[in-house]
Design an enzyme around this catalytic site. Structure first.
Site, PDB file in Angstrom:
ATOM      1  N   HIS A  70      13.590   7.973 -31.256  1.00  0.00           N
ATOM      2  CA  HIS A  70      14.530   7.837 -30.139  1.00  0.00           C
ATOM      3  C   HIS A  70      13.778   7.274 -28.929  1.00  0.00           C
ATOM      4  O   HIS A  70      12.608   7.584 -28.715  1.00  0.00           O
ATOM      5  CB  HIS A  70      15.153   9.196 -29.803  1.00  0.00           C
ATOM      6  CG  HIS A  70      16.267   9.073 -28.816  1.00  0.00           C
ATOM      7  ND1 HIS A  70      16.046   8.964 -27.466  1.00  0.00           N
ATOM      8  CD2 HIS A  70      17.616   8.984 -28.992  1.00  0.00           C
ATOM      9  CE1 HIS A  70      17.215   8.826 -26.857  1.00  0.00           C
ATOM     10  NE2 HIS A  70      18.184   8.837 -27.748  1.00  0.00           N
TER      11      HIS A  70
ATOM     12  N   ASN B 285      23.951  13.478 -30.648  1.00  0.00           N
ATOM     13  CA  ASN B 285      22.582  13.828 -30.261  1.00  0.00           C
ATOM     14  C   ASN B 285      22.684  14.667 -28.985  1.00  0.00           C
ATOM     15  O   ASN B 285      22.918  14.131 -27.911  1.00  0.00           O
ATOM     16  CB  ASN B 285      21.777  12.541 -30.012  1.00  0.00           C
ATOM     17  CG  ASN B 285      20.398  12.828 -29.438  1.00  0.00           C
ATOM     18  OD1 ASN B 285      19.927  13.966 -29.448  1.00  0.00           O
ATOM     19  ND2 ASN B 285      19.743  11.783 -28.930  1.00  0.00           N
TER      20      ASN B 285
ATOM     21  N   GLU C  45      13.774   8.002 -25.927  1.00  0.00           N
ATOM     22  CA  GLU C  45      13.177   9.018 -25.022  1.00  0.00           C
ATOM     23  C   GLU C  45      11.846   9.520 -25.584  1.00  0.00           C
ATOM     24  O   GLU C  45      10.917   9.812 -24.834  1.00  0.00           O
ATOM     25  CB  GLU C  45      14.175  10.168 -24.799  1.00  0.00           C
ATOM     26  CG  GLU C  45      15.302   9.735 -23.869  1.00  0.00           C
ATOM     27  CD  GLU C  45      16.640  10.421 -24.110  1.00  0.00           C
ATOM     28  OE1 GLU C  45      16.677  11.490 -24.745  1.00  0.00           O
ATOM     29  OE2 GLU C  45      17.661   9.866 -23.666  1.00  0.00           O
TER      30      GLU C  45
ATOM     31  N   GLY D 256      22.640   6.706 -21.766  1.00  0.00           N
ATOM     32  CA  GLY D 256      22.871   7.628 -20.659  1.00  0.00           C
ATOM     33  C   GLY D 256      23.172   6.940 -19.340  1.00  0.00           C
ATOM     34  O   GLY D 256      23.166   7.568 -18.286  1.00  0.00           O
TER      35      GLY D 256
ATOM     36  N   LYS E 290      20.426  16.210 -27.491  1.00  0.00           N
ATOM     37  CA  LYS E 290      19.190  16.201 -26.687  1.00  0.00           C
ATOM     38  C   LYS E 290      18.821  17.652 -26.322  1.00  0.00           C
ATOM     39  O   LYS E 290      19.099  18.547 -27.107  1.00  0.00           O
ATOM     40  CB  LYS E 290      19.346  15.289 -25.469  1.00  0.00           C
ATOM     41  CG  LYS E 290      19.899  13.918 -25.876  1.00  0.00           C
ATOM     42  CD  LYS E 290      19.820  12.876 -24.824  1.00  0.00           C
ATOM     43  CE  LYS E 290      20.406  11.578 -25.379  1.00  0.00           C
ATOM     44  NZ  LYS E 290      20.221  10.445 -24.500  1.00  0.00           N
TER      45      LYS E 290
ATOM     46  N   GLU F  18      19.915   1.323 -30.515  1.00  0.00           N
ATOM     47  CA  GLU F  18      20.232   1.885 -29.201  1.00  0.00           C
ATOM     48  C   GLU F  18      19.529   1.071 -28.117  1.00  0.00           C
ATOM     49  O   GLU F  18      18.338   1.293 -27.843  1.00  0.00           O
ATOM     50  CB  GLU F  18      19.755   3.338 -29.122  1.00  0.00           C
ATOM     51  CG  GLU F  18      20.412   4.252 -30.133  1.00  0.00           C
ATOM     52  CD  GLU F  18      20.416   5.690 -29.656  1.00  0.00           C
ATOM     53  OE1 GLU F  18      21.493   6.265 -29.580  1.00  0.00           O
ATOM     54  OE2 GLU F  18      19.345   6.227 -29.332  1.00  0.00           O
TER      55      GLU F  18
ATOM     56  N   SER G 198      25.844   5.059 -24.527  1.00  0.00           N
ATOM     57  CA  SER G 198      27.080   5.229 -23.745  1.00  0.00           C
ATOM     58  C   SER G 198      28.354   4.969 -24.545  1.00  0.00           C
ATOM     59  O   SER G 198      29.341   4.470 -24.014  1.00  0.00           O
ATOM     60  CB  SER G 198      27.046   4.374 -22.481  1.00  0.00           C
ATOM     61  OG  SER G 198      25.959   4.771 -21.650  1.00  0.00           O
TER      62      SER G 198
HETATM   63  P1  PGA Z   1      24.303   8.353 -24.633  1.00  0.00           P
HETATM   64  O1  PGA Z   1      22.996   8.670 -25.512  1.00  0.00           O
HETATM   65  O2  PGA Z   1      25.470   8.311 -25.567  1.00  0.00           O
HETATM   66  O3  PGA Z   1      24.391   9.487 -23.659  1.00  0.00           O
HETATM   67  O4  PGA Z   1      24.078   7.044 -23.982  1.00  0.00           O
HETATM   68  C1  PGA Z   1      22.807   8.075 -26.763  1.00  0.00           C
HETATM   69  C2  PGA Z   1      21.495   8.537 -27.338  1.00  0.00           C
HETATM   70  O5  PGA Z   1      20.545   8.738 -26.574  1.00  0.00           O
HETATM   71  O6  PGA Z   1      21.364   8.704 -28.552  1.00  0.00           O
END
Ligand code: PGA
Length: 247
Positions: A94, A10, A96, A172, A12, A166, A211
């Site tokens: 997601h 992803n 976010e 992140g 983003k 997640e 992460s």
């Molecule tokens: P990350 O993000 O691996 O940077 O923690 C995962 C995601 O948001 O899908």
């Protein structure tokens, strides 16, 4: 049981036209012949450019869609537009999108339905906040997220989706769920679906996201109910992403 192991990236709102091309070229070369499915979810403008790069291992996905098929929705993109470019996958729900753009469980459910209507495979994201985990509320939150989408698409359509678990506190942050925490939660998610249809539950790919990196991927991917990863930060570095793909 025939669960597909999926490593999804992803990106983003990152990369550029030239970086996208370089990253995808490196991923295509590096994943040739591997026994997993690799999905790269890129910003909308790059989907058209990458259409010709699809092969038997690597596919592309979008990161969002509008739940309507067309109309006066300035700035939005529909599932059928995404599918028009040969794209097969789309991330929905997601964290976010949920936290920054107010996407409720009900909106996410509608988007999941719309993705299916457009012939896309939704990568349906669910996950709890840190406060939910600390107060012992994780399973209730996940159940409500699953139930809202079950109410709209029905259990049979769970055969056509991918779930990504997640934990919001791991996205992140560099803090990963331990393999034990992740396995327990994936098992719980599968059990919710198994209560309705055991066969669908056994065949459902449930990815872990939050992460995941080259160091922790093998322990997470070794867990029985973890069928792959949804990877943010580490998907922007070809070497890291390829290491995870080959784990
Ligand atoms: P990350 O993000 O691996 O940077 O923690 C995962 C995601 O948001 O899908």
């Amino acid at each position: 049981m025939s669960r597909t192991i999926i490593i999804a990236g992803n990106w983003k709102m990152n990369a550029s036209k030239s970086i996208s091309k370089q990253l995808v070229d490196a991923i295509i070369t590096g994943t040739s012949g591997i026994d997993k499915k690799v999905i790269i979810c890129v910003p909308f403008p790059y989907l058209a450019m990458l259409e010709d790069s699809v092969n038997s291992v690597v596919s592309f996905g979008a990161q969002n869609l509008n739940s309507n098929q067309n109309g006066a929705f300035t700035g939005e993109v529909s599932g059928s537009m995404i599918a028009d470019f040969g794209v097969k996958y789309v991330i929905v729900g997601h964290s976010e999108r949920r936290s920054l753009y107010g996407e409720t469980n009900e909106i996410v459910a509608k988007k999941t339905q719309s993705a299916l209507n457009s012939g896309l495979t939704p990568i349906f994201c669910i996950g709890e906040e840190l406060s939910d985990r600390e107060s012992g509320n994780t399973n209730n939150i996940l159940h409500a997220q699953l139930q809202a989408t079950l109410n709209v698409i029905g259990i049979k359509n769970f055969a056509k989706i991918i779930i990504a678990y997640e934990p919001v506190w791991a996205i992140g942050t560099g803090v990963t769920a331990t393999p034990v925490q992740a396995q327990q939660t994936h098992q719980y998610i599968r059990s919710v679906i198994a209560e309705l249809d055991e066969n669908i539950a056994n065949n459902l790919s449930i990815l872990y996201g939050g992460s995941m990196n080259p160091k922790n991927a093998s322990d997470l991917l070794a867990c029985n109910d973890i069928d792959g990863g949804l990877i943010g930060g580490a998907s922007l570095k070809a070497d890291d992403f390829l290491t995870i793909c080959k784990t």
